[in-house]
Design a protein around this motif. Structure first.
Motif, short mmCIF file in Angstrom:
data_model
loop_
_atom_site.label_atom_id
_atom_site.label_comp_id
_atom_site.label_asym_id
_atom_site.label_seq_id
_atom_site.Cartn_x
_atom_site.Cartn_y
_atom_site.Cartn_z
N ARG A 161 0.85 -1.20 0.00
CA ARG A 161 0.00 0.00 0.00
C ARG A 161 0.88 1.25 0.00
O ARG A 161 1.01 1.94 1.00
CB ARG A 161 -0.90 0.01 1.25
CG ARG A 161 -2.07 -0.95 1.11
CD ARG A 161 -3.09 -0.72 2.17
NE ARG A 161 -2.76 -1.46 3.37
CZ ARG A 161 -3.22 -1.16 4.57
NH1 ARG A 161 -3.99 -0.14 4.76
NH2 ARG A 161 -2.89 -1.88 5.61
N ALA A 177 -1.71 4.42 20.29
CA ALA A 177 -2.91 3.74 19.81
C ALA A 177 -2.56 2.61 18.85
O ALA A 177 -1.48 2.60 18.25
CB ALA A 177 -3.83 4.74 19.12
N SER A 178 -3.49 1.69 18.70
CA SER A 178 -3.32 0.59 17.77
C SER A 178 -3.20 1.13 16.35
O SER A 178 -3.94 2.04 15.95
CB SER A 178 -4.55 -0.33 17.89
OG SER A 178 -4.38 -1.42 17.09
N GLY A 179 -2.25 0.58 15.59
CA GLY A 179 -2.08 0.99 14.20
C GLY A 179 -1.28 2.27 14.02
O GLY A 179 -1.22 2.81 12.91
N SER A 180 -0.62 2.73 15.09
CA SER A 180 0.10 4.01 14.96
C SER A 180 1.53 3.82 14.44
O SER A 180 2.23 4.80 14.20
CB SER A 180 0.11 4.74 16.31
OG SER A 180 0.61 3.89 17.33
N GLY A 181 1.98 2.57 14.28
CA GLY A 181 3.28 2.33 13.64
C GLY A 181 4.38 1.84 14.56
O GLY A 181 5.54 1.82 14.17
N LYS A 182 4.02 1.37 15.74
CA LYS A 182 5.04 0.93 16.70
C LYS A 182 5.73 -0.36 16.23
O LYS A 182 6.95 -0.42 16.16
CB LYS A 182 4.39 0.69 18.08
CG LYS A 182 3.61 1.90 18.58
CD LYS A 182 2.95 1.65 19.90
CE LYS A 182 1.90 0.55 19.89
NZ LYS A 182 0.65 0.93 19.16
N TYR A 208 12.06 -4.45 6.50
CA TYR A 208 11.58 -3.51 5.48
C TYR A 208 12.57 -2.37 5.41
O TYR A 208 13.37 -2.18 6.32
CB TYR A 208 10.20 -2.95 5.87
CG TYR A 208 9.06 -3.92 5.73
CD1 TYR A 208 8.46 -4.15 4.49
CD2 TYR A 208 8.59 -4.63 6.83
CE1 TYR A 208 7.41 -5.06 4.36
CE2 TYR A 208 7.55 -5.54 6.71
CZ TYR A 208 6.97 -5.74 5.47
OH TYR A 208 5.94 -6.63 5.35
N1 LIG Z 1 2.37 -6.10 6.17
C1 LIG Z 1 1.60 -5.01 6.12
N2 LIG Z 1 1.16 -4.55 4.93
C2 LIG Z 1 0.40 -3.45 4.84
N3 LIG Z 1 0.03 -2.70 5.91
C3 LIG Z 1 0.43 -3.11 7.12
C4 LIG Z 1 1.23 -4.28 7.29
N4 LIG Z 1 1.49 -4.43 8.61
C5 LIG Z 1 0.88 -3.40 9.23
N5 LIG Z 1 0.25 -2.61 8.34
C6 LIG Z 1 -0.50 -1.38 8.65
O1 LIG Z 1 0.42 -0.44 9.20
C7 LIG Z 1 -0.20 0.29 10.22
C8 LIG Z 1 0.69 0.30 11.45
O2 LIG Z 1 0.77 -1.04 11.92
P1 LIG Z 1 1.65 -1.41 13.18
O3 LIG Z 1 1.52 -2.88 13.37
O4 LIG Z 1 3.00 -0.85 13.04
O5 LIG Z 1 0.85 -0.63 14.33
P2 LIG Z 1 1.02 -0.73 15.88
O6 LIG Z 1 1.12 0.66 16.38
O7 LIG Z 1 2.12 -1.66 16.25
O8 LIG Z 1 -0.38 -1.36 16.25
P3 LIG Z 1 -0.74 -2.41 17.39
O9 LIG Z 1 -0.50 -1.70 18.67
O10 LIG Z 1 -2.18 -2.70 17.16
O11 LIG Z 1 0.14 -3.60 17.19
C9 LIG Z 1 -1.57 -0.29 10.45
O12 LIG Z 1 -2.52 0.56 9.84
C10 LIG Z 1 -1.53 -1.62 9.73
O13 LIG Z 1 -2.77 -1.91 9.15
#
Ligand SMILES: Nc1ncnc2c1ncn2[C@@H]1O[C@H](COP(=O)(O)OP(=O)(O)OP(=O)(O)O)[C@@H](O)[C@H]1O
Length: 418
Positions: free
Chosen positions: A187, A211-216, A227
C-alpha cells in the motif's frame, strides 16, 4: 493425405490452448481453496469455538466448484480434440482405401503400393496424435512451472543472504531512527510512519506506546531491516542498517513477539535455533535465564521433549519463555520486544514480565507495550499517534505533561504513584 495434417494440427493447437487457459484458472482456484482449507485447519480451535465448521466447508466447496467446472471443460475439450483427430485419421484411411482400390482395379498401382501409403498415413496420424497428448502435458506443465519461476526469479528488495556489508566487532546496542518515513510496499500510498525520530542508547530501555495501528511494530520491523524506510535512516552503532552485513545485524539483536513461534521439534532444539551451533550448556543457561529450566527439566524427556505442532503441548506462558530463551541464547545487545506479554493471562504475564525485566537490565531494549504498567521504569517512553511521535519522556515527565500518555494511563486505570 497430407492435406489433412493442418486440420489435425489446428485441432490440437486449439485443444492445447483450451487446456492451458483452463489450467491457469484451475490452478488459481486450487490455490485459493487450498489456502482456505489450510487456514481453517491451522486455526481449527478458533473455527470450532466459533462453530463455523460448516461455513468453512461450504466455502471450500464453493471454491472447488471452479476447478471442477474447468476440469470438466478440459476433459470435454480433450475428448473433442481426440475424437476429431481420430475421425480425421479414419476419414483419411477410408479415402486412401477407397481410392487405392479404384487405382488397383484400373491397374494404376498394385497392392503393396497401396499398403505402403496406408502405413505412412497410419503412422503419421499416430505421431500427430501423440503430439496432441504431449501438447496437453506441456500446456499443463507450463502453467504449473510459471508460478515456480515467478517465485524463483522474484528479486527481494532486501537480500537476507547478502554476505557483503559492514560487521563491526564492537556492538553496544545503539540504535537511532532518523526522520523515518515509511509505507508498506503493498500500500505505497498509505503513509504509516510520517517522519519519526528517536534513539535508544546502549543499555537503555525505550518503550513505544500509543494507539493501535500508529506504527510501533512497524518501527521494530525497520530496526531488523525486514523492510526498508522510504526516506530517512535507521542507524545501528552509527552505521546505516542498509550498509550493515545483514546477518551480523540480525545476529546482534533478538526479538520476542506477541505470538511465540515454536517449531515442531524438541524444547532444546527450539531454544538452540537462536544460536547456530549452540551447546547443551548454553541451551540450559538460556532456559535458566528465561525461568523455564525447572519446568523443562521435569518434562518426561527433559530438553528432548517435543513441543508439538506450533508448541501445542505447552501453555502460552511456557511457549513464550521458550521463545525468550531462544532470544537470550545469543546474548543480544539489542532486545526487541513487541507486546511480548500481551497474549498471556495475568499469572503467566507476571512470570514472563519478571523474566523480561531482568533481561532488559543488561542490554538496550526497545519495547512495544500496550500494558503501560510494565514500562513505568523505562528510561524513555515514546508516544506514537498516527505515524508520528507526539510525546516523549519518562513516565513521571509524561504524566506531568497531562497529554496523550497521561490520557492512555488514565484509560487503563493505572494506579500511579508519584
Ligand atoms: N504487512 C503489512 N502490509 C500493509 N500494511 C500493514 C502491514 N502491517 C501493518 N500494516 C499497517 O500499518 C499500520 C501500522 O501497523 P503497526 O503494526 O506498526 O501498528 P502498531 O502501532 O504496532 O499497532 P498495534 O498496537 O495494534 O500492534 C496499520 O494501519 C496496519 O494496518
Amino acid at each position: 493425405m497430407m492435406g489433412t495434417w493442418p486440420v489435425q494440427f489446428i485441432a490440437q493447437y486449439q485443444q492445447a490452448l483450451t487446456v492451458r487457459h483452463g489450467s491457469l484458472k484451475t490452478k488459481l482456484a486450487y490455490e485459493k481453496s487450498g489456502q482456505s482449507a489450510a487456514e481453517s485447519i491451522r486455526n481449527i480451535k478458533t473455527v470450532a469455538t466459533l462453530r463455523r465448521e460448516e461455513t468453512f466447508i461450504q466455502s471450500f466447496n464453493v471454491q472447488n466448484r471452479l476447478p471442477h467446472t474447468e476440469n470438466l471443460k478440459g476433459a470435454f475439450a480433450t475428448s473433442i480434440g481426440f475424437g476429431f483427430a481420430q475421425a480425421c485419421n479414419m476419414f483419411v484411411n477410408a479415402v486412401i482405401f477407397y481410392a487405392g482400390c479404384r487405382f488397383i482395379i484400373n491397374g494404376w498401382i498394385d497392392m503393396p503400393q497401396m499398403t505402403n501409403v496406408l502405413m505412412v498415413s497410419t503412422f503419421s496420424s499416430m505421431s500427430i496424435g501423440m503430439l496432441a497428448q504431449f501438447s496437453t502435458m506441456i500446456s499443463k506443465g507450463a502453467v504449473a512451472s510459471r508460478g515456480i519461476y515467478m517465485t524463483l526469479e522474484r528479486k527481494s528488495l532486501i537480500d537476507g543472504m547478502d554476505t557483503t556489508g559492514e560487521a563491526p566487532e564492537k556492538f553496544e546496542g545503539n540504535i537511532v531512527f532518523d526522520d523515518i518515513k515509511f509505507s508498506y510496499p503493498i500500500r505505497p500510498d498509505t503513509k504509516i510512519l510520517k517522519g519519526i525520530s528517536f534513539e535508544a542508547i546502549a543499555g537503555k530501555s525505550v518503550a513505544l506506546v500509543g494507539a493501535s495501528g500508529s506504527g510501533k511494530s512497524t518501527s521494530i520491523l525497520l530496526a531488523q531491516r525486514l523492510y526498508e524506510a522510504s526516506s530517512g535512516k535507521v542507524t545501528v552503532e552509527g552505521i546505516d542498517v542498509r550498509n550493515w552485513n545483514i546477518t551480523a545485524l540480525r545476529e546482534n539483536m533478538a526479538i520476542v513477539g506477541q505470538e511465540p513461534v515454536l517449531f515442531n521439534y524438541t524444547v532444546g532444539e527450539n531454544i538452540g535455533y537462536g544460536k547456530p551451533g549452540a551447546t547443551q550448556l548454553e541451551i540450559e543457561e538460556a532456559a535458566k535465564e528465561a525461568n523455564i529450566y525447572n519446568f523443562v527439566h521435569n518434562l518426561p524427556d527433559g530438553f528432548n521433549t517435543s513441543v508439538g505442532q506450533k508448541g501445542g503441548r505447552l501453555s502460552g506462558g511456557q511457549k513464550q519463555r521458550i521463545a525468550i530463551a531462544r532470544a537470550l541464547i545469543r546474548k543480544p545487545k539489542l532486545l526487541l520486544l513487541d507486546e511480548a506479554t500481551a497474549a498471556l493471562d495475568s499469572r503467566s504475564e507476571k512470570i514472563v514480565q519478571k523474566v523480561l525485566d531482568k533481561a532488559a537490565k543488561e542490554r538496550t531494549t526497545l519495547t512495544v507495550a500496550h500494558r503501560l504498567s510494565t514500562i513505568q521504569d523505562y528510561d524513555m517512553i515514546v508516544v506514537f499517534k498516527s505515524g508520528r511521535i507526539v510525546e516523549r519522556g519518562t513516565h513521571d515527565e509524561l504524566l506531568a505533561q497531562k497529554g496523550h500518555y497521561s490520557l492512555l494511563v488514565e484509560q487503563q486505570s493505572l494506579q500511579v504513584t508519584h
